[in-house]
Design a protein around this motif. Structure first.
Motif, PDB file in Angstrom:
ATOM      1  N   GLU A  97      43.517  10.573  15.265  1.00 32.42           N
ATOM      2  CA  GLU A  97      43.274  10.366  16.697  1.00 32.42           C
ATOM      3  C   GLU A  97      43.011  11.699  17.399  1.00 32.42           C
ATOM      4  O   GLU A  97      42.168  11.791  18.299  1.00 32.42           O
ATOM      5  CB  GLU A  97      44.482   9.669  17.325  1.00 32.42           C
ATOM      6  CG  GLU A  97      44.259   9.142  18.722  1.00 32.42           C
ATOM      7  CD  GLU A  97      43.525   7.816  18.728  1.00 32.42           C
ATOM      8  OE1 GLU A  97      42.730   7.598  19.665  1.00 32.42           O
ATOM      9  OE2 GLU A  97      43.715   7.017  17.802  1.00 32.42           O
ATOM     10  N   ARG A  98      43.721  12.730  16.993  1.00 29.32           N
ATOM     11  CA  ARG A  98      43.581  14.022  17.664  1.00 29.32           C
ATOM     12  C   ARG A  98      42.321  14.762  17.226  1.00 29.32           C
ATOM     13  O   ARG A  98      41.757  15.541  17.986  1.00 29.32           O
ATOM     14  CB  ARG A  98      44.806  14.897  17.367  1.00 29.32           C
ATOM     15  CG  ARG A  98      46.051  14.490  18.142  1.00 29.32           C
ATOM     16  CD  ARG A  98      47.136  15.557  18.059  1.00 29.32           C
ATOM     17  NE  ARG A  98      47.607  15.749  16.690  1.00 29.32           N
ATOM     18  CZ  ARG A  98      48.598  15.065  16.149  1.00 29.32           C
ATOM     19  NH1 ARG A  98      49.207  14.113  16.851  1.00 29.32           N
ATOM     20  NH2 ARG A  98      48.969  15.293  14.915  1.00 29.32           N
ATOM     21  N   HIS A  99      41.890  14.543  15.971  1.00 32.50           N
ATOM     22  CA  HIS A  99      40.831  15.405  15.443  1.00 32.50           C
ATOM     23  C   HIS A  99      39.509  14.687  15.171  1.00 32.50           C
ATOM     24  O   HIS A  99      38.504  15.366  14.923  1.00 32.50           O
ATOM     25  CB  HIS A  99      41.316  16.062  14.143  1.00 32.50           C
ATOM     26  CG  HIS A  99      42.560  16.883  14.315  1.00 32.50           C
ATOM     27  ND1 HIS A  99      42.591  18.034  15.057  1.00 32.50           N
ATOM     28  CD2 HIS A  99      43.827  16.694  13.862  1.00 32.50           C
ATOM     29  CE1 HIS A  99      43.820  18.541  15.044  1.00 32.50           C
ATOM     30  NE2 HIS A  99      44.590  17.729  14.337  1.00 32.50           N
ATOM     31  N   ALA A 100      39.480  13.361  15.174  1.00 28.23           N
ATOM     32  CA  ALA A 100      38.219  12.646  14.918  1.00 28.23           C
ATOM     33  C   ALA A 100      37.301  12.749  16.137  1.00 28.23           C
ATOM     34  O   ALA A 100      37.752  12.872  17.280  1.00 28.23           O
ATOM     35  CB  ALA A 100      38.506  11.192  14.588  1.00 28.23           C
ATOM     36  N   LEU A 103      49.490   9.680   9.977  1.00 30.88           N
ATOM     37  CA  LEU A 103      48.114   9.953   9.556  1.00 30.88           C
ATOM     38  C   LEU A 103      47.117   9.503  10.626  1.00 30.88           C
ATOM     39  O   LEU A 103      46.120  10.195  10.899  1.00 30.88           O
ATOM     40  CB  LEU A 103      47.831   9.254   8.232  1.00 30.88           C
ATOM     41  CG  LEU A 103      48.599   9.762   7.002  1.00 30.88           C
ATOM     42  CD1 LEU A 103      48.187   8.976   5.755  1.00 30.88           C
ATOM     43  CD2 LEU A 103      48.351  11.252   6.779  1.00 30.88           C
ATOM     44  N   MET A 104      47.378   8.362  11.254  1.00 30.22           N
ATOM     45  CA  MET A 104      46.488   7.891  12.308  1.00 30.22           C
ATOM     46  C   MET A 104      46.589   8.777  13.557  1.00 30.22           C
ATOM     47  O   MET A 104      45.580   9.029  14.225  1.00 30.22           O
ATOM     48  CB  MET A 104      46.809   6.437  12.659  1.00 30.22           C
ATOM     49  CG  MET A 104      46.414   5.440  11.587  1.00 30.22           C
ATOM     50  SD  MET A 104      44.644   5.522  11.170  1.00 30.22           S
ATOM     51  CE  MET A 104      43.883   5.176  12.770  1.00 30.22           C
ATOM     52  N   GLY A 158      50.302  17.724  19.626  1.00 24.46           N
ATOM     53  CA  GLY A 158      50.912  17.548  18.319  1.00 24.46           C
ATOM     54  C   GLY A 158      52.162  18.396  18.164  1.00 24.46           C
ATOM     55  O   GLY A 158      52.269  19.487  18.714  1.00 24.46           O
ATOM     56  N   THR A 159      53.111  17.886  17.385  1.00 29.24           N
ATOM     57  CA  THR A 159      54.362  18.623  17.176  1.00 29.24           C
ATOM     58  C   THR A 159      54.299  19.557  15.976  1.00 29.24           C
ATOM     59  O   THR A 159      55.163  20.418  15.817  1.00 29.24           O
ATOM     60  CB  THR A 159      55.520  17.638  16.946  1.00 29.24           C
ATOM     61  OG1 THR A 159      55.293  16.918  15.729  1.00 29.24           O
ATOM     62  CG2 THR A 159      55.667  16.694  18.119  1.00 29.24           C
ATOM     63  N   GLY A 160      53.298  19.396  15.114  1.00 26.53           N
ATOM     64  CA  GLY A 160      53.233  20.211  13.911  1.00 26.53           C
ATOM     65  C   GLY A 160      54.130  19.708  12.802  1.00 26.53           C
ATOM     66  O   GLY A 160      54.310  20.391  11.793  1.00 26.53           O
ATOM     67  N   LEU A 161      54.719  18.518  12.969  1.00 28.95           N
ATOM     68  CA  LEU A 161      55.621  17.961  11.967  1.00 28.95           C
ATOM     69  C   LEU A 161      55.103  16.677  11.340  1.00 28.95           C
ATOM     70  O   LEU A 161      55.655  16.223  10.330  1.00 28.95           O
ATOM     71  CB  LEU A 161      56.994  17.680  12.590  1.00 28.95           C
ATOM     72  CG  LEU A 161      57.809  18.896  13.038  1.00 28.95           C
ATOM     73  CD1 LEU A 161      59.022  18.445  13.836  1.00 28.95           C
ATOM     74  CD2 LEU A 161      58.237  19.719  11.846  1.00 28.95           C
TER      75      LEU A 161
END
Length: 464
Positions: free
Chosen positions: A355-358, A350-351, A420-423
């Motif tokens: 991290e990627r989208h905030a 979740l973090m 991101g791996t999408g998993l």
């Protein structure tokens, strides 16, 4: 396995129905023969008694001819008080009395079954003794007839046997037709299943119109086939997406190496190494997530121990190097029963997503709620909540479930971050469900708000 269980259902049911029909029809025929025998025996006894009565009347009138004439009752005798035969029918001429019993005092006649004596050896007959008087002396009139045989008459016995055989034959034929008709949908389902397995998983078994057990079986089979096809489709998509995500870093690494081989003098080794390490990091992340997915799908046993969520989250945040400002609202003593390593992986995923989208910050909350899920026995002790909120672009409500599918990355995510791996979110949800809870996206004023709800453990300690 016994020989009985080696038979088909059709054969067993038909044989069982035939045996029951034979037993019941034989019993019914026996009861019928016994009833007819008793009726015929009573009629014969009355007829013998009537013959004795007629002889007694004629004897009392003194007009009894010798030998005594008879119609249907052939064995007739008149015996005096000294045991001498006074008169008899022609068939008993010169023979001793056929019986020695007399009617009880006060009664005119008595009936007994007498064997041997004047009758052929081993033969018994029904004998009626009637008291009569002539010329001041007492005499006994005896009349006898062979008893009715158990089968009454050969034609009646033949009819009973024919009736039993007919009932058995009709029952066997009817039950065989009934079972064959009832099992024909099962045979059709089995044949269709064989075809489906061999050729087309998209086909379905026929559902019979009758609303019976086989109708329910066909619906269950089709439901199972639907789920199997969905699982196969997910597996195909999973393999396709995994191949695509693995191919991207491998292709980038191959391009770097080929470029270095074509122009070795112009190659910056440090830059190429950093590029290769970045691709290797991505490969390592994908492989790690694939292994985690495989373990979760295989149902690998997990440990169940008390885990303090506030302590776990605080520890993970301390070890984490983040570009974001992270706000923390951690309620102490929030204890759940679960696997510490997997719960840490859930929070880390979740973090990583935040991290990627905030944009600049994220907020982490750990708290409890009592009565949050009324009627659900899993949450009888209360609900433990982990919430991760970021200040990014957010997720439209129609994508709230899609993002938990494997290898799903929204267009915005792909354009912003290819790492991101999408998993991650799929793994996080699966861990939450294995711990007895769930993971969802809930509305927020800004950004994305991920909420994990887990059953509160019995060792939960309320904060002071």
């Amino acid at each position: 396995m016994s020989v009985w269980h080696r038979w088909s259902v059709k054969g067993r049911f038909t044989l069982f129905a035939g045996l029951i029909a034979a037993l019941l029809s034989t019993l019914l025929s026996a009861v019928m023969l016994v009833a007819v025998n008793r009726y015929a025996s009573g009629y014969l006894t009355e007829e013998v008694a009537a013959a004795a009565r007629r002889v007694a009347v004629v004897f009392e009138q003194g007009t009894l001819p010798a030998p005594i004439p008879y119609e249907r009752v052939r064995n007739l005798q008149v015996v005096d008080s000294q045991g001498r035969v006074v008169a008899s029918s022609a068939i008993l001429r010169g023979k001793p009395p056929m019986a020695s019993f007399t009617p009880p005092p006060g009664e005119e006649q008595a009936v007994r079954r007498v064997c041997d004596r004047v009758f052929p050896h081993g033969e018994c007959q029904i004998v009626v003794a009637r008291r009569t008087f002539h010329a001041g002396r007492e005499c006994i009139v005896y009349a006898a007839a062979p008893p009715i045989r158990p089968w009454v008459h050969p034609l009646l016995a033949a009819f009973a046997v024919a009736a039993v055989l007919s009932v058995v034959a009709v029952t066997v034929y009817g039950s065989h037709r009934l079972v064959t008709g009832s099992l024909s949908p099962v045979n059709a389902i089995r044949a269709e299943l064989d075809e489906i397995v061999a050729t087309s998983p998209g086909r379905r078994v026929p559902v019979p119109a009758a609303n019976d057990e086989i109708h329910g079986l066909a619906e269950s089979v089709n439901h199972t086939l639907d789920r199997l096809e969905e699982a196969m489709e997910r597996q195909r998509r999973f393999a396709s997406d995994a191949s695509h995500d693995l191919r991207s870093p491998i292709t980038a690494m191959r391009a770097e190496v080929e470029e270095a081989l074509l122009a070795p003098g112009e190659t910056d080794v440090n830059a190429m190494s950093r590029s290769l390490l970045s691709s290797l990091d991505r490969l390592q992340a994908i492989v790690s997530d694939l292994l985690q997915v495989a373990r979760l799908d295989a149902g690998t046993p997990v440990t169940r121990e008390p885990v303090d969520l506030a302590e776990l989250v605080a520890g993970e945040l301390e070890r984490r190097q983040s570009r974001l400002r992270i706000g923390k609202e951690l309620e102490p003593g929030v204890v759940v029963m679960g696997d510490r390593v997997r719960l840490a992986r859930l929070f880390t995923n979740l973090m990583d997503n935040a991290e990627r989208h905030a944009a600049t910050s994220a907020t982490v909350k750990v708290c409890t709620r009592i009565g949050d899920r009324p009627g659900d026995p899993r949450f009888s002790h209360g609900t433990a909540i982990i919430e991760v909120l970021d200040d990014g672009a957010g997720i439209s409500p129609d994508k709230w479930e899609i993002i938990f599918q494997r290898f799903t990355r929204l267009d915005a995510a792909r354009s912003k971050d290819a790492g991101g791996t999408g998993l991650g979110l799929s793994i996080a949800r699966q861990i939450a469900e294995m711990t007895g809870g769930y993971l969802v996206v809930e509305p927020s004023e800004r950004g994305a708000r991920f909420v994990v709800r887990l059953p509160l453990g019995p060792r939960h300690v309320e904060p002071v």
